[in-house]
Every structure is written in structure tokens, then in C-alpha cells.
Design a protein around this motif. Structure first.
Motif, PDB file in Angstrom:
ATOM      1  N   ASP A 306      51.679  26.914  20.669  1.00  0.00           N
ATOM      2  CA  ASP A 306      52.818  26.664  21.552  1.00  0.00           C
ATOM      3  C   ASP A 306      52.371  25.760  22.690  1.00  0.00           C
ATOM      4  OD1 ASP A 306      54.749  28.095  20.223  1.00  0.00           O
ATOM      5  OD2 ASP A 306      54.267  29.974  21.246  1.00  0.00           O
TER       6      ASP A 306
ATOM      7  N   LEU B  30      67.002  21.396  15.481  1.00  0.00           N
ATOM      8  CA  LEU B  30      67.255  22.262  16.619  1.00  0.00           C
ATOM      9  C   LEU B  30      67.327  21.375  17.853  1.00  0.00           C
ATOM     10  CD1 LEU B  30      67.362  24.800  18.322  1.00  0.00           C
ATOM     11  CD2 LEU B  30      64.898  24.967  18.138  1.00  0.00           C
ATOM     12  N   PRO B 176      62.594  29.817  16.801  1.00  0.00           N
ATOM     13  CA  PRO B 176      62.320  28.627  15.991  1.00  0.00           C
ATOM     14  C   PRO B 176      62.160  28.969  14.506  1.00  0.00           C
ATOM     15  CG  PRO B 176      60.966  28.613  17.958  1.00  0.00           C
ATOM     16  CD  PRO B 176      61.664  29.942  17.925  1.00  0.00           C
ATOM     17  N   ARG B 177      61.519  30.095  14.220  1.00  0.00           N
ATOM     18  CA  ARG B 177      61.327  30.502  12.820  1.00  0.00           C
ATOM     19  C   ARG B 177      62.681  30.842  12.179  1.00  0.00           C
ATOM     20  NH1 ARG B 177      60.861  35.589  10.745  1.00  0.00           N
ATOM     21  NH2 ARG B 177      60.910  36.443  12.850  1.00  0.00           N
ATOM     22  N   LEU B 199      60.961  26.157  22.292  1.00  0.00           N
ATOM     23  CA  LEU B 199      61.811  26.011  21.112  1.00  0.00           C
ATOM     24  C   LEU B 199      61.482  24.739  20.343  1.00  0.00           C
ATOM     25  CD1 LEU B 199      65.194  27.138  22.673  1.00  0.00           C
ATOM     26  CD2 LEU B 199      63.899  28.342  20.937  1.00  0.00           C
ATOM     27  N   ARG B 200      60.844  23.790  21.031  1.00  0.00           N
ATOM     28  CA  ARG B 200      60.515  22.484  20.422  1.00  0.00           C
ATOM     29  C   ARG B 200      61.775  21.780  19.922  1.00  0.00           C
ATOM     30  NH1 ARG B 200      55.220  24.558  17.377  1.00  0.00           N
ATOM     31  NH2 ARG B 200      56.392  26.468  17.459  1.00  0.00           N
ATOM     32  N   GLY B 201      61.741  21.193  18.741  1.00  0.00           N
ATOM     33  CA  GLY B 201      62.913  20.453  18.276  1.00  0.00           C
ATOM     34  C   GLY B 201      63.183  19.249  19.164  1.00  0.00           C
TER      35      GLY B 201
END
Lengths: 366, 366, 294
Positions: A306, B30, B176-177, B199-201
Motif C-alpha cells: 500500500d 475504480l 479494492p479486492r 483505494l488506488r485506481g
């Protein structure tokens, strides 16, 4: 000015509490010093709001006493205690101007004239509300409203303690930084006892001199932020404080070593064998767990990295047990195979959740 | 599906809620809408869902104009900040409700509900009603209900804002998963930069109804296109100052002079705003004496906050308030004069119009 | 907007337009038609232009004087109703329980009068207030207060006002109660900490939060009381003398009693316009007050 004593204080919503579970707040004995900044930290339902309402007088405890400066106030109503409270949602009298809002508690106490004016202007200045004094409460931003709520408490010359019930919930992250530092500056300037209830560890730790960690109606630990961080007295404290929380791994102890998932981890302190069939665990924070290339330490499998902007956290598995570790600058983990290094002095041993004291051994300390 | 907003604006009673926003959201992606309260996150989501119609501009799904199409005829699911479930139905029936409306077969419903429940760790609670669940479980139920519908567009409006900090952390790590297993376009609104990073994306930074920047989350964080985007996507707040470059010198708003080093070196003479993040403001000088690049400036400590793992030191430099993050416990007294240090290779420079004029190379910005 | 969407929408509105046309516009036009003609029966009509309107709005004529008197009675009645029911409704709402089983019980009791049809309310009070067999009338007379609503105008007014208060105060109270329930507990707690008196809490928290529902309550009660017909018709029939002859009662006397269709039509149109105008004034004044508070 107030020194707050909780004398065998407990609360139960059932009439005749017999068992531990009957208590929303299990009997406790604490003294909170005048001028201190305390935070009550815990998840929902841990009893922190119940405790706050008992101190403010909105709730009468089913047992024990509350003393302000040695005076029993247990049965006194809120308005007879010298306290102010700031709530989760800002309370502002819509029809009044900011000035009238601030003057309201003084006028209610029969004060009139230039003394009121001077005091209102002084508090407005302190809270940066001077430009808004003639505006109506309605239509102001959430942070300004929250400052007004606080101002109505501060304006009273007799106020001894200010209680905060999750005051930053509806405030945007950017403004939280400003309001938090404002609160801290006020606390320093005014010498008031402040009690702050929150579930947010960052707010609790940054605000308070002493953080009271609560769980299940019980106080688990009271300490300075660095104490809670470096030496959690309970695995729950370790888990709840820190983001991510402390790694807690089941272990077997033998002297200065712990066996975790078939691997040996060195400890900085020696431990006597723990008897009685208690569940033995070791706890070590991700900050003291560093990711390293395979072969350098205890082998782990990397699940995910992360990127939190200013640091990177690796989610790994040690013999199937989930673990978080700091990724040091410059390390670019490739593939799943890696290892972790623990800082031995920062590994703590817990039996049934409670911290076990170890003894430093001469010449072997970290 | 691919969702395209083409120059979309929405005005209500002469007030612009959304101003000229163009966005392309790819299938299976996302997308985080990041911005403070009233920046237009919810308004934008309502336009995407078809709950509101844009005043001008078009909404396209897979190239087809759906601007006037009612929400009922679109494939949309929504999760709100409040935990919205049917109070009288069990968790199972809550999750099954959209499928019952769609008249799916009993076997199909059962399979889909159990699958969603397993994904969201709700399997043990299927027979309970929402009141018997914790806040986190209630929100998991709402998310499961949104997922089970297999909508092409799933909108989540600050879904974690009403949860305890720790529960938030837990769900944030799982989301996220959970999203990855569906093929829908996810749109996630939040006020918190940390949430976007986790959350990234992709991230869209919003400010006063306008889109400041849209791109892959780490790119937006590492290379903000403009000052607004950098401010929105920064927690602690971005440290900034107005400067004036003249020849080989940079004149700061405080009147101090810096040699134009690092990213400042190649710029034409003009007025700029420099910005850098809290972890790039240091309270100790360069470790290696050879590193002569490091710039410094004096300031007054306003507040220091200690969380145990980190310390936030607020420093007043001229009329600007900066925040420095240090690891561990740093104690400096308020009012103390200190020297702060900045690596000029890690500074963002913004032109008069706010757009990025110079930035560190991506690798160094980490 | 797409054009085809718009045209289909018009088509969908058509049924509603037709219903409104048949139920409201056509009868209204009939009334307008009557109001500009005179008739002597036998379905013979003569063009009278704005003659009826002139007569109606001129207080020196018989019709005009009669109309103005009735109008004043209406205004007095509405003013009394608002002056009594609004404060009383607020007071009742304030004293209603905030939680527990008593909430449901109180709500049911409060809703009871609202469920009784107008003419039944009239009949109940007609009997209740009779001096010979009515409990109220008999009791009041026994206390030494002369009370007879069929002979004494003041008694008649008291009866009708009391009846309306009994019937409709619940509505105001329930609306206010809904407004009060929306106030979070934190407001009351904060006020206690600020040392606010009961009056200050009412003035600064409860009243502002009830403001919007009060607006609705005042509007509803005004319209309803200004159009009052059934109850006085049942209880007093407009008497004694003309002391409780409201515009609506007079209208029926004109149209059905004297069969003066033209006068009655003109009267009903003016009556309608007055109600619309007063409601509009009420509404604008109150919403403007609301806006100013921002």
C-alpha cells in the motif's frame, strides 16, 4: 478550574447489575488533573460517551461519585456544574447573530453591559470569529459553527472544564488540521481541563496529554501518546492505536526467544515461563517491522504493497499469519518472496491480551 | 461499460453546482472523486446516475447518449453515507431484494446472495436484521446489495464516513479486492486523501464544481496538474508560499532569498507559488554535508502534535502556516524559533494561473 | 432536451388536462357566465354585464351591504381562530410526551377530532351546547352565566369558535409536534449548559425550528376557517338574526333560497378571488420572512 475525580464510578442500564456484562461502564477509579487535556478513545459502544455524559451531568451514574475539586457533583444537573460541551453536530442558534450566540450564556446568567461586550469580543478574537460577529448563525460553514459552539463555552468566566463529543466529525480534512491546532493553542492559553471523546486515534493522540483507551466499558490504558504507541498495555490498545495497528502473533516463549510459525524471533528481554494455559502472543508495530529482501530475516510472502504517499506498507504473511511491515525507502520488492526484520526492543509479550513485563538482561539489551 | 461525461454542467437557480466537467471512466475501473464538502462530488454522482439532468453537456454510455434517460432505465447501484437497509428484512432478504425485484429464480438468488455475503464477510449474520448489526456490518450489507445487482455503474457516496476509524480502515483495505472481482465502473466519493491513496485506481480532484485533475491515483498525487489539485490531494495540507524568481535568485514572500536550485533552476523569471508536502519539510539539516542543495528558512513553531509514531510540527513562516511530519517523537515548544529545511528537488512550482510550471521527476517525488 | 421526449410528455399530460377542464374550468366558466346575466326563472336570461359586481362592491346597495357585513364576520372569525388555535396548538405540542408508549396514545387521542366529519361535529355541538338538554349549555347556565346560542349572538359566536377550536387545534398541534421532534437532543443539552431559561429555549430553538410547519398550519387554518360553512349551518343556520351569517352561508341563501343565480355567481367569484388573494399575501409575506432570516 477543576480536578475531576471518578470515585468507584460505574453505570448500568439494568437495575441490579450482578455480572460484569451488565455494566455499560464498569466501576472505575480515576483522577484527572486540573488543566489537563484528556482524550477518551475507543470504538462505538465502548462506554466513552456514557462516561462523558456522566461527567457533564446529562446522565446520573448508577453507582459511585463524581467530584470536581473535591466537591461531590454526582447529583447536580448540568447547568449547576461549571462545564461546557461541544457536540458532534454544531449547535448554533440560527436566529441570532454570531455575537448574540456568544453573548447568550452570559446574558442567561444575568450579565449585561460592557463586561459582556468585552468578553464576547475577546473570545471572538481568540477563535478568529471577529469578522463574522454580525452574521447570522445560519449559512456559516460547519467549522465556523463548531467554533461558535466552542466559543459559547469559553465565554463563561466560570467554566472549569470543556467536554468535546467527537467535535470534528462533520469537518473536512483540511479544516480538521486548523481546528485541531486551534484547540491545542487554546488549551495552552486558557489552562482549562479538556476532555475529548473520539473514535479517531489521530484526533485523540494529537489533542491529548493523556489518552484514555476504552473498550467494552473498561479503561484499558491511560498514557501519553508515545507510551500508548511504544508500550501498549493490552493487545487491543496496540490494535486500536496505530494505522495499521500492531501486529499480534501467537507465539511460544523460551527465555529471550519467541517461536512464531516455526521461526525464532529474538527478544530484547527475558521472560519467565507463562503458566496457567494463557494465550501467549507477541506484539510488534509495523513501524518496527521492516521489509527486507528474502533471506535477510524471517521469511514472509508479500501479498500487497500500500502506497500511502509518505510511506509504504507491505501486507505480508508469516507462515499464514497476516502481518504489516514498513517498506524502507529505496527497496523495490520483486515477487512474493521476502523477509521481515523486527526491532527486538519493540517486541512485547502478551498473555491473554495483557502486557507481560520482561526483564532486561545485562549486556543483552538492544 | 464506459461512462463518458462530455462538458457536463449543472446550474440550479443561477448557481453552478457542476461546471464544465469532462471525464471518461473505463469499464472495470475504480474512480475516486476527491474533494471537500460542496466541491460537487454528490452532484456529479447524481448526474452519472441519471437522478439529475445536466443543464448542458452530454452523458454517454458505451458511446450512446443517455443524457435524458431516467435512472430507472439505467444499470446503476448506489451506496450512501447513511446505512440504508430495509429495517424489517434480514440481511439475506436485504441483499436479495434487488434480485427479487428483477424476478430471478430462487436458486439463482440464493447463489448470488451467498456469494456476495461471503465476499463481504456477512455469512454469519444472514438471519439478523440490520438493527442487530454494527455500523460496519450494516454498511457491508448495503454494499452487498449494490454488488448483487450486477449494475454496470456502482456509485458510493462517502460510504465509510459514518463508521468508526478502525472499521473504516478495515473496509478500506478490503474494498479494492471487492471491487476488482466485479466488472463494473465504480465511482467512490470521499473527502479524505488517504482513502484515495489506499483505494488506488483513478482519482478525480474536484474543487467548487470543477474538475481539477483526473488520472491514475499515484500520478495525480505525484504530479498535480495545478495548485488546486495539489491542495485537494494533500493531507496534511500542502505547504505553500508565493515567490518571485529573479535571475539566479528566488525571493520568498517573507523577503528571504534562495538560490534558484533544483526544480527552481530552469524557470523563467516570474511570480510563482511553490508547494511541497509535509513529509518534505524537515526540521533537521542535511545528513550528508555534501548535500549542499538543501534550502532552509526560519520559522516560529505554532503547535506540535504527537501521535506516537509521528509528530506534526506546525510552523509559521511569514504569513504561511506549514506542517512538517517527522517520524517518532519530536518535541519543540510553541513560540520557539527554528530552522526548517527543504529539498529544492522535491518542490512543485505553480505559475500565476495555478498550473504546474515545474515538478520533480516522478521517481524523486516519492 | 430531446424533442421527441417533450412531445410524448404532452400526450401524457392530456388526460389530466381533460379532467381538470371538466371538473374545474367548465363549472367555473358556467359561474362566470351566470354572473354577467339576470334571470327571472323559466330559463330566460338577460345580459347584465358587470352590473352584479358593481352592486356587490358598493356598500350602499342592499346586496353590497349584506356582502360586506358577511365578509367582516368571516375575517373576524378567521382572526379569532388563528389567535386561539396557533398558540394553543403550540402549547399542546410542547407539552406532548417525547418518547415512550404515551407518544402513540397521545397521537391517537389528538387525531380523533380530525376524523369526525364536519356535519357530525356540528350536530354534536348543537346538542352539547343546548341550554335544556346539552351538558355544556345546561352547566354554563347553572353557573349563572346566561348562555343561549339560538337567541344570543355572543353565545352563538362562542359556540362556533369553541367548536372549531375543539375540531382543529389538534391539526396545529400535530404539525408543531412534528417540527419539535426534528430538533436533535444536542440542542436541548447545549441550551441547558448555556443556562438558557425555558422561555429562551422556546424562543431560540423551538420556535425557529417550528417556523416552517407553522407557516403551513397558519395557511391551512386560515383557508379552512375563511371558507367555513357546514358547522354554523348545522348549529345556528346563520342566526340569531344574521349574526353568524358568513359569506358562504349567505351565498347559499342567495342561490338556493332566493334563486338569485346572477348575484350568487358574482358573489362566489369575488369570494374566490378574495381567498386566493389573501392566501397569496400570506404565503409571500411568510416566505419572505423566512428568506430574510438567512
Amino acid at each position: 478550574m477543576a480536578r475531576i475525580e471518578l470515585n468507584n464510578l460505574g453505570h448500568s442500564y439494568t437495575p441490579n447489575p450482578a455480572r460484569d456484562e451488565d455494566y455499560a461502564l464498569k466501576p472505575m477509579q480515576h483522577v484527572w488533573e486540573q488543566g489537563g487535556a484528556y482524550a477518551l478513545l475507543g470504538p462505538s459502544g465502548c462506554g466513552k460517551t456514557t462516561l462523558l455524559n456522566i461527567i457533564s451531568g446529562l446522565l446520573t451514574p448508577s453507582q459511585g461519585r463524581v467530584l470536581f475539586d473535591g466537591k461531590d457533583v454526582t447529583s447536580l444537573p448540568t447547568e449547576a456544574r461549571n462545564i461546557a460541551q461541544v457536540f458532534q453536530f454544531p449547535v448554533v442558534y440560527d436566529t441570532m447573530t454570531v455575537y448574540e450566540n456568544l453573548a447568550f450564556p452570559l446574558r442567561n446568567r444575568g450579565l449585561r453591559g460592557p463586561a459582556v461586550d468585552a468578553r464576547v469580543r475577546e473570545i471572538a478574537e481568540l477563535l478568529d470569529l471577529t469578522p463574522d460577529l454580525n452574521r447570522r448563525g445560519r449559512g456559516l460553514t460547519a467549522d465556523a459553527k463548531q467554533k461558535i459552539s466552542l466559543g459559547r463555552g469559553l465565554v463563561r468566566p466560570d467554566v472549569a472544564a470543556i467536554l468535546f463529543d467527537e467535535p470534528l466529525t462533520v469537518i473536512d480534512p483540511h479544516l480538521k488540521w486548523e481546528l485541531r491546532s486551534k484547540l491545542k493553542a487554546l488549551h495552552r492559553a486558557l489552562d482549562l481541563t479538556m476532555i475529548y471523546v473520539t473514535h479517531d486515534q489521530t484526533e485523540a493522540l494529537t489533542f491529548a496529554d493523556k489518552v484514555v483507551v476504552m473498550h467494552d466499558g473498561r479503561v484499558l490504558q491511560i498514557g501519553r501518546p508515545e507510551e500508548l504507541f511504544e508500550r501498549p498495555a493490552h493487545t487491543f490498545v496496540g490494535h486500536f492505536i496505530g494505522s495499521p495497528g500492531m501486529n499480534v502473533l501467537p507465539a511460544e516463549l523460551s527465555g529471550r526467544h519467541a517461536r512464531v510459525g516455526g521461526h525464532t524471533v529474538a527478544l530484547a528481554r527475558g521472560y519467565r515461563p507463562i503458566s496457567g494455559g494463557a494465550a501467549v502472543e507477541i506484539g510488534v508495530r509495523p513501524e518496527f517491522t521492516t521489509l527486507a529482501p528474502a533471506g535477510a530475516g524471517v521469511p514472509v510472502r508479500v501479498r500487497r504493497i500500500d502506497d500511502l504517499g509518505r510511506l509504504r506498507i507491505a501486507r505480508v504473511e508469516l507462515a499464514g499469519l497476516p502481518l504489516s511491515a514498513t517498506v524502507p525507502d529505496g527497496l523495490e520488492p520483486a515477487g512474493e518472496e521476502a523477509s521481515v526484520l523486527f526491532e527486538p526492543a519493540m517486541i512485547h509479550v502478551y498473555a491473554d491480551g495483557a502486557l507481560v513485563e520482561g526483564a532486561f538482561l545485562e549486556g543483552e539489551a538492544a | 461499460m464506459t461512462l463518458v461525461l462530455d462538458k457536463v454542467s449543472r446550474r440550479v437557480g443561477g448557481q453552478a453546482h457542476i461546471e464544465d466537467v469532462s471525464l471518461t471512466l473505463e469499464r472495470g475501473s475504480l474512480n475516486v472523486l476527491l474533494g471537500p464538502t460542496l466541491s460537487g462530488k454528490t452532484s456529479l454522482m447524481r448526474l452519472m446516475a441519471g437522478l439529475d439532468q445536466p443543464t448542458s453537456g452530454r452523458v454517454l454510455v458505451d458511446g450512446k447518449d443517455v443524457t435524458g434517460l431516467h435512472v430507472r432505465n439505467r444499470s446503476v447501484a448506489m451506496v450512501y453515507q447513511q446505512f440504508i437497509n430495509y429495517p424489517s428484512l434480514t440481511v439475506y432478504e436485504n441483499i436479495a431484494s434487488p434480485l427479487r425485484v428483477a424476478r430471478r429464480s430462487r436458486a439463482e438468488i440464493d447463489r448470488a446472495v451467498r456469494e456476495a455475503a461471503a465476499l463481504l464477510k456477512l455469512a454469519p449474520y444472514l438471519d439478523r436484521t440490520p438493527q442487530q448489526l454494527s455500523g460496519g456490518q450494516q454498511q457491508r450489507t448495503a454494499i452487498a446489495r449494490a454488488l448483487v445487482k450486477k449494475a454496470q455503474l456502482v456509485l458510493l457516496d462517502e460510504p465509510l464516513a459514518n463508521l468508526d476509524y478502525k472499521l473504516r480502515e478495515e473496509l478500506r483495505e478490503e474494498l479494492p479486492r471487492i471491487f476488482a472481482e466485479s466488472g463494473a465502473v465504480f465511482v467512490y466519493a470521499t473527502t479524505e486523501p488517504t482513502e484515495a491513496l489506499l483505494l488506488r485506481g483513478n482519482t478525480a480532484t474536484l474543487w467548487e464544481g470543477r474538475l481539477a485533475q483526473f488520472g491514475r491515483t499515484p500520478d495525480v498525487y505525484r504530479r498535480p496538474a495545478n495548485l488546486t489539485s495539489a491542495r485537494v490531494f494533500s493531507d496534511p495540507p500542502l505547504n505553500s508560499m508565493r515567490v518571485h524568481k529573479r535571475g539566479g535568485q528566488v525571493v520568498l514572500a517573507t523577503g528571504d532569498h534562495w538560490p534558484a536550485r533544483g526544480v527552481l533552476a530552469g524557470l523563467p523569471d516570474d511570480h510563482y507559488t511553490i508547494g511541497f508536502r509535509a513529509d518534505h519539510l524537515h526540521l533537521t539539516g542535511p545528513a550528508a554535508p555534501a548535500d549542499a542543495e538543501i534550502l532552509s528558512i526560519g520559522g516560529t513553531v505554532a503547535v506540535s502534535e504527537i501521535t506516537g509514531s509521528e509528530s506534526f510540527v506546525h510552523v509559521d513562516v511569514g504569513s504561511d502556516r506549514w506542517v512538517a511530519v517527522t517520524r517518532g517523537v519530536t518535541t519543540v515548544e510553541p513560540g520557539e524559533r527554528i530552522e526548517t529545511f527543504i529539498d529544492p528537488r522535491r518542490i512543485f512550482v505553480f505559475g500565476q494561473d495555478g498550473s504546474l510550471a515545474a515538478a520533480p521527476p516522478l521517481a524523486a517525488a516519492a | 432536451m430531446d424533442k421527441p421526449v417533450n412531445q410524448r410528455a404532452w400526450l401524457l399530460v392530456l388526460p389530466v388536462l381533460l379532467i381538470v377542464a371538466f371538473s374545474a374550468i367548465v363549472p367555473l366558466m358556467t359561474v362566470v357566465n351566470y354572473s354577467v346575466q339576470d334571470t327571472f326563472g323559466n330559463n330566460q336570461f338577460f345580459w347584465n354585464g358587470i352590473g352584479w359586481y358593481q352592486e356587490l362592491l358598493d356598500p350602499s346597495t342592499d346586496l353590497g351591504g349584506r356582502f360586506l357585513d358577511a365578509l367582516w364576520r368571516n375575517l373576524l372569525f378567521s382572526a379569532l381562530i388563528l389567535a386561539i388555535e396557533v398558540p394553543l396548538g403550540i402549547a399542546v405540542a410542547l407539552s406532548m410526551p417525547r418518547d415512550g408508549w404515551r407518544v402513540a396514545a397521545t397521537l391517537v387521542v389528538m387525531a380523533l377530532p380530525l376524523l369526525i366529519p364536519w356535519n357530525v361535529v356540528g350536530t354534536i355541538w348543537q346538542i352539547f351546547a343546548r341550554e335544556d338538554i346539552g351538558l355544556l349549555g345546561w352547566a354554563v347556565n347553572r353557573l349563572g352565566i346566561p348562555y343561549n346560542y339560538t337567541a344570543d349572538p355572543l353565545s352563538a359566536w362562542v359556540t362556533i369558535v369553541a367548536m372549531d377550536v375543539w375540531h382543529w387545534t389538534s391539526l396545529v398541534a400535530l404539525l408543531c409536534y412534528a417540527g419539535l421532534r426534528s430538533i436533535p437532543d444536542a440542542f436541548y443539552q447545549a441550551a441547558r449548559i448555556d443556562g438558557a431559561s425555558r422561555w429562551a429555549i422556546f424562543r431560540n430553538i423551538q420556535l425557529p425550528k417550528m417556523h416552517r410547519v407553522l407557516l403551513i398550519a397558519v395557511l391551512l387554518r386560515f383557508m379552512d376557517s375563511f371558507m367555513i360553512y357546514t358547522e354554523p349551518f348545522v348549529v345556528t343556520g346563520g342566526g340569531p338574526g344574521n349574526s353568524t351569517t358568513f359569506v358562504s352561508i349567505d351565498l347559499v341563501k342567495l342561490a338556493l333560497g332566493q334563486f338569485d343565480l346572477g348575484k350568487a355567481a358574482a358573489l362566489s367569484i369575488v369570494y374566490n378571488l378574495i381567498i386566493l388573494a389573501v392566501c397569496w399575501v400570506f404565503y409571500t409575506v411568510m416566505t419572505r420572512m423566512d428568506a430574510q432570516r438567512d
